[in-house]
Design a protein around this motif. Sequence first.
Motif, PDB file in Angstrom:
ATOM      1  N   LEU A 345      21.674  52.519  54.826  1.00 57.48           N
ATOM      2  CA  LEU A 345      21.858  53.869  54.157  1.00 57.48           C
ATOM      3  C   LEU A 345      23.450  54.570  54.527  1.00 57.48           C
ATOM      4  CD1 LEU A 345      18.540  55.475  55.568  1.00 57.48           C
ATOM      5  CD2 LEU A 345      19.044  54.672  53.313  1.00 57.48           C
ATOM      6  N   LYS A 346      24.013  54.169  55.595  1.00 57.25           N
ATOM      7  CA  LYS A 346      25.301  54.376  55.568  1.00 57.25           C
ATOM      8  C   LYS A 346      26.140  53.910  54.748  1.00 57.25           C
ATOM      9  CE  LYS A 346      29.113  55.247  59.181  1.00 57.25           C
ATOM     10  NZ  LYS A 346      29.501  55.015  60.443  1.00 57.25           N
ATOM     11  N   THR A 347      26.019  52.425  54.084  1.00 57.75           N
ATOM     12  CA  THR A 347      26.897  51.766  53.226  1.00 57.75           C
ATOM     13  C   THR A 347      26.584  52.473  52.071  1.00 57.75           C
ATOM     14  OG1 THR A 347      26.974  49.967  54.469  1.00 57.75           O
ATOM     15  CG2 THR A 347      27.558  49.862  52.232  1.00 57.75           C
ATOM     16  N   LEU A 348      24.975  52.601  51.521  1.00 51.97           N
ATOM     17  CA  LEU A 348      24.886  53.142  50.143  1.00 51.97           C
ATOM     18  C   LEU A 348      25.263  54.669  49.977  1.00 51.97           C
ATOM     19  CD1 LEU A 348      21.193  51.445  50.014  1.00 51.97           C
ATOM     20  CD2 LEU A 348      23.101  50.997  48.487  1.00 51.97           C
ATOM     21  N   THR A 361      16.158  47.654  50.695  1.00 52.34           N
ATOM     22  CA  THR A 361      16.916  46.329  50.904  1.00 52.34           C
ATOM     23  C   THR A 361      17.253  45.929  49.392  1.00 52.34           C
ATOM     24  OG1 THR A 361      15.676  45.757  52.815  1.00 52.34           O
ATOM     25  CG2 THR A 361      16.478  44.065  51.355  1.00 52.34           C
ATOM     26  N   GLN A 362      16.486  46.018  48.282  1.00 52.93           N
ATOM     27  CA  GLN A 362      16.576  45.772  47.098  1.00 52.93           C
ATOM     28  C   GLN A 362      18.042  46.363  46.303  1.00 52.93           C
ATOM     29  OE1 GLN A 362      14.320  45.360  42.847  1.00 52.93           O
ATOM     30  NE2 GLN A 362      13.113  45.927  44.658  1.00 52.93           N
ATOM     31  N   LEU A 363      17.886  47.575  46.625  1.00 57.09           N
ATOM     32  CA  LEU A 363      19.062  48.485  46.118  1.00 57.09           C
ATOM     33  C   LEU A 363      20.568  47.872  46.831  1.00 57.09           C
ATOM     34  CD1 LEU A 363      20.265  50.685  44.561  1.00 57.09           C
ATOM     35  CD2 LEU A 363      19.943  52.250  46.221  1.00 57.09           C
ATOM     36  N   PHE A 364      20.379  47.528  48.057  1.00 54.05           N
ATOM     37  CA  PHE A 364      21.637  47.324  48.954  1.00 54.05           C
ATOM     38  C   PHE A 364      22.040  45.770  48.514  1.00 54.05           C
ATOM     39  CE2 PHE A 364      23.510  44.781  52.464  1.00 54.05           C
ATOM     40  CZ  PHE A 364      24.574  45.715  52.820  1.00 54.05           C
ATOM     41  N   LEU A 365      21.049  44.906  47.919  1.00 53.14           N
ATOM     42  CA  LEU A 365      21.366  43.581  47.584  1.00 53.14           C
ATOM     43  C   LEU A 365      21.928  43.714  46.189  1.00 53.14           C
ATOM     44  CD1 LEU A 365      18.479  41.659  48.983  1.00 53.14           C
ATOM     45  CD2 LEU A 365      20.921  41.103  49.397  1.00 53.14           C
ATOM     46  N   ARG A 366      21.455  44.582  45.262  1.00 49.11           N
ATOM     47  CA  ARG A 366      21.892  44.633  44.177  1.00 49.11           C
ATOM     48  C   ARG A 366      23.414  45.279  43.895  1.00 49.11           C
ATOM     49  NH1 ARG A 366      19.878  49.653  40.566  1.00 49.11           N
ATOM     50  NH2 ARG A 366      21.706  50.611  41.394  1.00 49.11           N
ATOM     51  N   ASP A 367      23.818  46.240  44.829  1.00 47.63           N
ATOM     52  CA  ASP A 367      25.010  46.593  44.758  1.00 47.63           C
ATOM     53  C   ASP A 367      26.126  45.849  45.681  1.00 47.63           C
ATOM     54  OD1 ASP A 367      24.044  48.412  42.977  1.00 47.63           O
ATOM     55  OD2 ASP A 367      23.797  49.929  44.168  1.00 47.63           O
ATOM     56  N   PHE A 368      25.638  45.220  46.822  1.00 48.22           N
ATOM     57  CA  PHE A 368      26.599  44.760  47.656  1.00 48.22           C
ATOM     58  C   PHE A 368      26.546  43.277  47.981  1.00 48.22           C
ATOM     59  CE2 PHE A 368      26.307  49.291  48.668  1.00 48.22           C
ATOM     60  CZ  PHE A 368      27.452  49.572  48.713  1.00 48.22           C
ATOM     61  N   SER A 369      25.563  42.585  47.403  1.00 43.43           N
ATOM     62  CA  SER A 369      25.424  41.153  47.833  1.00 43.43           C
ATOM     63  C   SER A 369      26.607  40.224  47.263  1.00 43.43           C
ATOM     64  CB  SER A 369      23.986  40.619  47.146  1.00 43.43           C
ATOM     65  OG  SER A 369      24.087  40.729  45.589  1.00 43.43           O
ATOM     66  N   GLY A 370      27.215  40.847  46.054  1.00 47.33           N
ATOM     67  CA  GLY A 370      28.274  40.140  45.573  1.00 47.33           C
ATOM     68  C   GLY A 370      29.376  39.884  46.702  1.00 47.33           C
ATOM     69  N   GLY A 371      29.560  40.892  47.599  1.00 43.09           N
ATOM     70  CA  GLY A 371      30.542  40.809  48.616  1.00 43.09           C
ATOM     71  C   GLY A 371      30.050  40.270  49.937  1.00 43.09           C
ATOM     72  N   LEU A 372      28.903  39.558  49.914  1.00 38.49           N
ATOM     73  CA  LEU A 372      28.494  38.849  51.174  1.00 38.49           C
ATOM     74  C   LEU A 372      28.544  37.421  50.973  1.00 38.49           C
ATOM     75  CD1 LEU A 372      25.285  41.464  51.595  1.00 38.49           C
ATOM     76  CD2 LEU A 372      27.750  41.268  52.803  1.00 38.49           C
ATOM     77  N   PRO A 373      28.462  36.514  52.146  1.00 39.38           N
ATOM     78  CA  PRO A 373      28.334  35.119  52.135  1.00 39.38           C
ATOM     79  C   PRO A 373      26.835  34.958  51.532  1.00 39.38           C
ATOM     80  CG  PRO A 373      29.369  36.036  54.332  1.00 39.38           C
ATOM     81  CD  PRO A 373      29.021  37.291  53.488  1.00 39.38           C
TER      82      PRO A 373
END
Length: 764
Positions: A345-348, A361-373
């Motif tokens: 939530l803090k990141t989103l 979880t789905q929204l977080f992965l949609r928007d930030f998974s590109g920057g994660l290992p």
Amino acid sequence: HIHHFNRPQIREMVDKGGFDIISENATRIPKAASLLDHSPYALAESATWHLAREKYPELWGGFYLALLKSRNVEVMPPETADNVKAQLAEEFGGENIVSIGIFGSTTRETDKKHSDYDFTIIVRDLPEDIHEREAASPRIKKRLREAGVDELCAFNLYTPEEFQRASDQRSWLVESMKVGYRVLSDRDGFLKDILSSDQPGVERVENSLAWRGVEYEDGSHLTAVIERHQKTAELIEEMDPQLAVYHEREAQRGTLIKKLYEHGEYDTRGSLFSLAKKLNYKYGEKLDLANIHQEDFQQEMEGKKAVFDYDSVDRHLRVAEVLTENQMPLDALFHTYAALRNVYLKTLHSQDKYIVDGEITQLFLRDFSGGLPPALTEKLYANSFKAEQVLGRSGFVSFDLDQDGKPIYEDPQTSQLNYGELTTNVRDLVNELRSNQDINPTHLKQDKPTVSVVVATYNRPEQLDTCIDGLNKQIIPDGKAELVIVDDGSIAEYDVDHIREKSKLPIKFIRKDHSGICETKNIGIEASKGEYVAFLDDDMVASPLWLVNLLSGFKNDRIAGVGSTNYVYPDTHYLAEYADYRELVRQPFKDKMGEVLNVLTGSACLRKDVLEEVGGFNIRQSEDGVPFGGDDVDLTWNIRNAGYSLGHVEAAVTYFNPRGTYKDLVKQHIGYGEGTMYHVLDTGRDAEELGIPEATYPAVAKDLLKYVSKEVPKRVVDVYQAKGVKEAVLYPFLDLTRRASYDVGILKARKFRDKNIENIQDEN
């Protein structure tokens, strides 16, 4: 027109055309009605009309009117639907899928920008093990993301036999689906047949997702959930009193839900106070409403703050350790996942993606998974979704069905799931995400706030102090909000230094000469830096999630403003109790189709560019000496005329304090009447459109006479049945006071008639 068709024939055509009837009636055409009303035989002719309109509709120019809603409303883009179908066919095999139905938050009236599409998939062949079956859900979500589908989707999987058994048992789940479902794919009409059929003995309660006559548990599951909350509260009371109170209140809420079950009503929604009032008013329970009101307020202001606060991550992890040590694995998972959710939530929220619950979880992965290992992303798919699934069936209601079509409630003692391993994996995710610099919100700050909170104040320094207390508890990232206070020439002294020191939000304090609410709020708009302006009256207290919930309601570019849900501040004063019973200013005004017509700008959020486009609040009202009333009617009317829509997020909660004197009540409603009639005269609107009489003595006298003869007796009976003798006398008297005061205000506005007619003519 029913000269040539009777009503059953028209209804049959409407049904074949794919419409549902929202409301219907036979009526006279306006000219005929006018003739009858002014005829010396009006009474006899009116009686003839009502008695004979079905048989001789042409006699008085009869019309059949129906407000319709299409069943084929597009609730998701066709390309998304096609993509979902393709991914499901790949997962299960096209011939194996019986039906695909879409339900959930996207079909509700109060949906949010990041609401999810909730799918129910009927598949011929599914594993019996629920955990093996649910593993398909994150796989489908991943496929959809990789296929470019941005929408959030949740999936529930059943065999035809399971779903049919649930329907035969009059399942709460199936009945709730009937309220708002769309069938995307349906072999042999399986899903349509079930969801279009009426079950005998099932009754929907008060236009909500509550039911009488549905199948429900005998209470043993509820008892277990209540006991878990109570035990958790006892274990953590010393180390974290606020989280302990949250669990105490949830146990209390479960107890109220169980009482409703005993009365034959299935309702798991609502706050402590709303459930308690239903039990008292409808079923004659003798609950202490004043005490429950205070406890409900405490849960909203303190309990939810503790659970959702960004800074509560370590608190949740410490509590989880204690619960694990005491063999409470499900509750340990709840707090471990709460820690992970708050990192999300803090990141989103730092990226202006305002979501509080749902497919986080789905929204977080949609928007930030590109920057994660990639390895971390895989762990999120494997564990975060699993935690959401398990916790989703561990509360007071479950949306999963077992082989017999009954709700599945997760029991850690008999589950095949390794709770300890899942909890450990989720805790590891918390630590990995917190150490990842690519999603660290400190790198995502912006130059100006997203939202400016404008508080107009006048001679209420004590209320303003309490208002600031609520704003200090807002769960919103640093730098995203500012506070603009505009003092409308108060006589009372405000300690500005104290206010500046007290506010945790960056603050501007502006003084001006007294002129009324419209100019005061316009000055606040002008001083605001945010993309959005959230207005809050100085006697309001906003819940910690008020701002983020409001911001979540701007789901598209057509939405110009979003309204709150306004409850009464807990108080035993008779005017406060009356205001709560009558639900005064509780929600925005809606039409029969659920469209929001007018948000109450004492607790609403609007786009600043739209406010500027329509010229803000009506400055002429302030210039003509009308201090308040009608200002939100005027503003939102202009906004809708400009082609924008309004919204409402039920979870955006505020509390207002109506406490005062009888004299204050009279003065307030005179102001409301004067301000609203000023708007009518200033814009040339029809008073009838707003449900108020014209500004003439005969019209006002007729309005009061009708109210006294028709409304007051009904209100006396209703209040007597719900509250008792004392309130049955007091509340209708206060109702009449409000109505009479409002009408006095309407008459006061007569002095503006000639002036405003000239204004309208000049503009034309």
